[in-house]
Design a protein around this motif. Structure first.
Motif, short mmCIF file in Angstrom:
data_model
loop_
_atom_site.label_atom_id
_atom_site.label_comp_id
_atom_site.label_asym_id
_atom_site.label_seq_id
_atom_site.Cartn_x
_atom_site.Cartn_y
_atom_site.Cartn_z
N MET A 20 24.00 -13.95 8.16
CA MET A 20 22.60 -14.29 8.29
C MET A 20 21.57 -14.61 7.10
SD MET A 20 20.51 -12.11 10.90
CE MET A 20 18.70 -12.21 11.14
N GLY A 21 22.28 -14.53 5.91
CA GLY A 21 21.31 -14.92 4.76
C GLY A 21 20.42 -13.92 4.35
N LYS A 22 19.59 -14.18 3.57
CA LYS A 22 18.81 -13.17 2.94
C LYS A 22 17.44 -12.98 3.93
CE LYS A 22 18.74 -14.55 -2.01
NZ LYS A 22 17.83 -14.83 -3.07
N PRO A 23 17.17 -11.50 4.46
CA PRO A 23 15.90 -11.26 5.14
C PRO A 23 14.77 -11.84 4.47
CG PRO A 23 17.05 -9.40 4.27
CD PRO A 23 17.94 -10.34 3.78
N HIS A 24 13.69 -11.99 5.34
CA HIS A 24 12.51 -12.17 5.07
C HIS A 24 11.50 -11.62 5.70
CE1 HIS A 24 13.92 -16.04 2.41
NE2 HIS A 24 14.59 -16.02 3.51
N CYS A 25 10.55 -10.91 4.89
CA CYS A 25 9.34 -10.46 5.49
C CYS A 25 7.98 -11.24 5.36
CB CYS A 25 9.23 -8.91 4.85
SG CYS A 25 7.97 -7.99 5.78
N THR A 26 7.52 -11.61 6.25
CA THR A 26 6.15 -12.54 5.85
C THR A 26 5.14 -12.20 6.59
OG1 THR A 26 7.79 -14.45 6.09
CG2 THR A 26 5.30 -15.01 6.29
N PHE A 27 4.01 -12.05 5.84
CA PHE A 27 2.48 -11.43 6.22
C PHE A 27 1.68 -12.82 5.99
CE2 PHE A 27 4.76 -8.00 4.41
CZ PHE A 27 4.35 -6.81 5.49
N PHE A 28 0.83 -12.90 7.16
CA PHE A 28 -0.24 -14.06 7.09
C PHE A 28 -1.68 -13.21 6.77
CE2 PHE A 28 3.11 -16.13 9.17
CZ PHE A 28 2.91 -17.40 8.96
N VAL A 29 -2.05 -13.62 5.58
CA VAL A 29 -3.33 -12.95 4.96
C VAL A 29 -4.43 -14.19 4.76
CG1 VAL A 29 -1.78 -11.36 3.93
CG2 VAL A 29 -2.38 -13.39 2.69
N ASP A 30 -5.52 -13.53 4.62
CA ASP A 30 -6.79 -14.41 4.27
C ASP A 30 -6.80 -14.95 2.90
OD1 ASP A 30 -8.03 -14.20 6.96
OD2 ASP A 30 -8.99 -12.23 6.30
N ASP A 31 -6.10 -14.07 2.02
CA ASP A 31 -6.28 -14.62 0.42
C ASP A 31 -5.09 -14.21 -0.11
OD1 ASP A 31 -6.89 -14.98 -2.15
OD2 ASP A 31 -8.62 -13.75 -2.06
N VAL A 32 -3.99 -14.90 -0.44
CA VAL A 32 -2.85 -14.39 -1.06
C VAL A 32 -2.81 -13.62 -2.35
CG1 VAL A 32 -1.17 -16.00 -0.08
CG2 VAL A 32 -2.19 -16.78 -1.96
N GLU A 33 -4.20 -14.13 -3.18
CA GLU A 33 -4.24 -13.52 -4.30
C GLU A 33 -4.81 -11.95 -4.24
OE1 GLU A 33 -3.70 -14.68 -7.47
OE2 GLU A 33 -2.99 -16.70 -6.60
N ALA A 34 -5.28 -11.69 -3.25
CA ALA A 34 -5.80 -10.27 -2.80
C ALA A 34 -4.55 -9.26 -2.48
CB ALA A 34 -6.69 -10.23 -1.95
N VAL A 35 -3.56 -9.92 -2.22
CA VAL A 35 -2.35 -9.18 -1.88
C VAL A 35 -1.46 -8.48 -3.28
CG1 VAL A 35 -0.08 -8.92 -0.63
CG2 VAL A 35 -2.05 -10.29 0.09
N PRO A 36 -1.59 -7.45 -3.40
CA PRO A 36 -0.76 -6.79 -4.70
C PRO A 36 0.68 -6.73 -4.46
CG PRO A 36 -1.75 -5.08 -3.32
CD PRO A 36 -2.17 -6.10 -2.62
N VAL A 37 1.37 -7.79 -4.53
CA VAL A 37 2.84 -8.14 -4.45
C VAL A 37 3.38 -7.18 -5.36
CG1 VAL A 37 2.73 -10.41 -3.17
CG2 VAL A 37 2.70 -10.11 -5.62
N GLU A 38 2.96 -7.12 -6.66
CA GLU A 38 3.61 -6.12 -7.56
C GLU A 38 3.86 -4.83 -7.13
OE1 GLU A 38 0.81 -8.10 -8.28
OE2 GLU A 38 1.78 -9.88 -9.25
N THR A 39 2.71 -4.07 -6.60
CA THR A 39 2.98 -2.81 -6.26
C THR A 39 3.50 -2.70 -4.86
OG1 THR A 39 0.65 -2.90 -5.68
CG2 THR A 39 1.04 -2.05 -7.98
N LEU A 40 3.27 -3.77 -3.92
CA LEU A 40 3.67 -3.40 -2.39
C LEU A 40 5.25 -4.04 -2.30
CD1 LEU A 40 0.80 -4.78 -0.17
CD2 LEU A 40 1.41 -2.42 -0.54
N GLY A 41 5.47 -4.93 -3.20
CA GLY A 41 6.77 -5.51 -3.05
C GLY A 41 7.94 -4.46 -3.01
N PRO A 42 8.38 -3.74 -3.97
CA PRO A 42 9.29 -2.76 -4.28
C PRO A 42 9.41 -1.71 -2.86
CG PRO A 42 8.01 -3.04 -6.22
CD PRO A 42 7.22 -3.84 -5.25
N GLY A 43 8.17 -1.34 -2.42
CA GLY A 43 8.18 -0.28 -1.36
C GLY A 43 8.85 -1.17 -0.04
#
Length: 61
Positions: free
Chosen positions: A1-24
């Protein structure tokens, strides 16, 4: 099936702390093989802005 992807639609991608949220999210129980994380901001009818955190690799833009 390939790599799973988790996608969030947000108002501002710069405001999403992917560095801290991503690992969890990457290692959350629903993703036993880990997942890639996508933050998507709709700019217009034919444009988006996308930030990606590759599983095990960190953020890319």
């Amino acid at each position: 099936m390939g790599k799973p992807h988790c996608t969030f639609f947000v108002d501002d991608v710069e405001a999403v702390p992917v560095e801290t949220l991503g690992p969890g999210i990457e290692t959350h129980p629903p993703f036993p093989s880990k997942t890639n994380l996508h933050s998507v901001q709709v700019i217009g009818p034919a444009r988006i802005r996308l930030r990606i955190r590759e599983r095990g690799g960190g953020p890319f833009e």
